[in-house]
Every structure is written in C-alpha cells, then in structure tokens.
Design a protein around this motif. Structure first.
Motif, PDB file in Angstrom:
ATOM      1  N   HIS A 152      -3.333  12.587  -0.176  1.00 43.79           N
ATOM      2  CA  HIS A 152      -3.428  11.371   0.620  1.00 43.79           C
ATOM      3  C   HIS A 152      -4.253  10.319  -0.104  1.00 43.79           C
ATOM      4  O   HIS A 152      -5.004   9.581   0.533  1.00 43.79           O
ATOM      5  N   SER A 153      -4.129  10.254  -1.413  1.00 46.27           N
ATOM      6  CA  SER A 153      -4.892   9.268  -2.169  1.00 46.27           C
ATOM      7  C   SER A 153      -4.139   7.958  -2.180  1.00 46.27           C
ATOM      8  O   SER A 153      -3.042   7.860  -2.725  1.00 46.27           O
ATOM      9  N   GLY A 154      -4.744   6.947  -1.566  1.00 43.03           N
ATOM     10  CA  GLY A 154      -4.060   5.678  -1.385  1.00 43.03           C
ATOM     11  C   GLY A 154      -4.374   4.668  -2.465  1.00 43.03           C
ATOM     12  O   GLY A 154      -5.342   4.805  -3.225  1.00 43.03           O
ATOM     13  N   VAL A 155      -3.543   3.644  -2.509  1.00 48.50           N
ATOM     14  CA  VAL A 155      -3.755   2.555  -3.454  1.00 48.50           C
ATOM     15  C   VAL A 155      -3.087   1.296  -2.919  1.00 48.50           C
ATOM     16  O   VAL A 155      -2.021   1.360  -2.303  1.00 48.50           O
ATOM     17  N   PHE A 156      -3.724   0.163  -3.134  1.00 45.39           N
ATOM     18  CA  PHE A 156      -3.150  -1.140  -2.825  1.00 45.39           C
ATOM     19  C   PHE A 156      -2.623  -1.769  -4.104  1.00 45.39           C
ATOM     20  O   PHE A 156      -3.192  -1.579  -5.195  1.00 45.39           O
ATOM     21  N   TRP A 204     -10.464   8.273   3.235  1.00 46.49           N
ATOM     22  CA  TRP A 204     -10.092   8.498   4.632  1.00 46.49           C
ATOM     23  C   TRP A 204     -10.924   9.635   5.216  1.00 46.49           C
ATOM     24  O   TRP A 204     -11.487  10.461   4.499  1.00 46.49           O
ATOM     25  N   TYR A 213       0.864  -1.178   0.000  1.00 48.10           N
ATOM     26  CA  TYR A 213       0.000   0.000   0.000  1.00 48.10           C
ATOM     27  C   TYR A 213       0.900   1.227   0.000  1.00 48.10           C
ATOM     28  O   TYR A 213       1.948   1.250   0.644  1.00 48.10           O
ATOM     29  N   TRP A 273      -8.765   0.570  -1.761  1.00 48.34           N
ATOM     30  CA  TRP A 273      -8.872   1.712  -0.865  1.00 48.34           C
ATOM     31  C   TRP A 273      -9.959   2.650  -1.340  1.00 48.34           C
ATOM     32  O   TRP A 273     -10.028   2.998  -2.523  1.00 48.34           O
ATOM     33  N   TYR A 320     -11.401  11.095  -0.826  1.00 40.05           N
ATOM     34  CA  TYR A 320     -11.981   9.902  -1.434  1.00 40.05           C
ATOM     35  C   TYR A 320     -11.191   9.483  -2.672  1.00 40.05           C
ATOM     36  O   TYR A 320     -10.669  10.326  -3.410  1.00 40.05           O
ATOM     37  N   ALA A 321     -11.136   8.193  -2.910  1.00 38.61           N
ATOM     38  CA  ALA A 321     -10.569   7.698  -4.148  1.00 38.61           C
ATOM     39  C   ALA A 321     -11.402   8.230  -5.304  1.00 38.61           C
ATOM     40  O   ALA A 321     -12.641   8.319  -5.208  1.00 38.61           O
TER      41      ALA A 321
END
Lengths: 109, 121
Positions: free
Chosen positions: A96-100, B50, A88, B47, B60-61
């Motif tokens: 703060h855009s996350g990705v797995f 948050w 991740y 994801w 948001y994604a």
C-alpha cells in the motif's frame, strides 16, 4: 522508487476539453485517483478508481485508464476549473505504498 | 458533518520532533484508514504513510521510515503523526485524509484543514 509522471501544465480556452495524463508502470494493475487543488485549499477528490466520480463532482469531470497511462478529462472546461491536478496511485509491492504525480497546472483562459 | 480537524501550527528547531493530531467526527473512526500527506510551499503533494485506526497497522513511505510514527487514540477518535529529527526541508503543510477505499486504495475523500510546520533555528 515508484513514480507517476504528469505534464507540468495544460492550457485550454473556456468550453474546450482539457486532458491531463498520468503515466506509471503499475497503472495496468493499480487504480488511479485524481485530486483538484485550488490555491490555499486542501485537495478535493474528483475521480476515484480510474473512472468513478464522487457525489458533488460535476459530470464534466471523467477519468479513464489504459495500459500505463491514466487520463483525467474535463469536458467543457470552465474558468473555475483552473487549479492544480494530481494523480495518485500505489506501487505493485503489495505494501500500500502510495505516490502522487508531480501535479499539472490547468489554466483556463 | 464528517470532518477531520487538525492541531494548530508549529514552529520547531532543527533536530526536534513534532506531533500533529487529526480528530475525526461524524463517522466511525475505526472504519477507514487515515493517510498523511505533506506539501511544501509551492511544491506538490507528498504521500507519507497510512494507518488503520482499528488495528493500528501502519505503512510508511520509504523516505520517512525511521523518522515517522503514526498512532491513534480510538477513545477520542484522534490520529497522530510524529516526525522526528526535523530539518528545514520538513517545513510544509501536513494534511491528514480519510481513505474511503478498502485495502489502501487512495480515495481520500475527507481532508483535514492542514497544519503548518515550520522548522527554523
């Protein structure tokens, strides 16, 4: 959109070293995190901020990162380490855009 | 002990909305971001976004923007994730997770037990 790439599967014999890679363009600037997920269970954090190990995680789990690739290493893999592993991270947008990553099935047999 | 307890399984029709709750205990709820992650059967982790329980700020994604809303009620230490305009592809287990790191790092050290959401006509 940002992507992290992992190999679909890795297979080792008990006692061998397993290495799972994760590649992404923003990894030189962003930390990688690693999660272990066993069948039917919630994920468990095994490595954070590239190489730190949470309390309770065995010492055989370690992490490193160089350039655009992060690596999870399991030294002396045990049968109970058989699981799916996900990296991740976040993109470089500052939002703060996350990705797995897509996940890697580790087989120990 | 530190834990996140989620609401129970839901069955919804296409086009409806679902709201999943995530109750925190054993720590100060407003001290750590809550993230939401989903997993379709046999698929990987995805994801969703948050929320900062202290400020209410969210992120948001891109895939879910316009369809997802993350909120909280600090008086009962509970976070919520609402997903609207449901379609069959939204059938998945939805998890909340505490982010131990600052500035949205991704150290999800505590996870809820998961909530199965089934979208079916």
């Amino acid at each position: 959109s940002y992507e992290l790439t992992q190999p679909p599967s890795v297979s080792v014999s008990p006692g061998q070293t397993a290495r799972i890679t994760c590649s992404g363009d923003a990894l030189p600037k962003k930390y990688a995190y690693w999660y272990q997920q066993k069948s039917g269970q919630a994920p468990v954090l095994v490595i954070y901020e590239d190489s730190k190990r949470p309390s309770g995680i065995p010492e055989r789990f370690s992490g490193s990162s160089s350039g655009t690739m992060a690596t999870l290493t399991i030294s002396g893999a045990q049968v109970e380490d058989e699981a799916d592993y996900y990296c991740y991270s976040t993109d470089s947008s500052g939002n703060h855009s996350g990705v797995f990553g897509g996940g890697t099935k580790l087989t120990v047999l | 002990q530190v834990q996140l307890v989620q609401s129970g399984a839901e069955v919804k029709k296409p086009g409806a909305s679902v709201k999943v709750s995530c109750k925190a205990s054993g720590y100060t709820f407003t001290s750590y971001d809550i993230n939401w992650v989903r997993q379709a059967t046999g698929q990987g982790l995805e994801w969703m976004g948050w929320m900062n329980p202290n400020s209410g700020n969210t992120g948001y994604a891109q895939k879910f923007q316009g369809r997802v809303t993350m909120t909280r009620n600090t008086s009962i230490s509970t976070a919520y994730m609402e997903l609207s305009s449901l379609r069959s592809e939204d059938t998945a287990v939805y998890y909340c997770a505490r982010d131990l790191s600052s500035s949205g790092g991704g150290a999800f050290d505590i996870w809820g037990q998961g909530t199965m959401v089934t979208v079916s006509s």
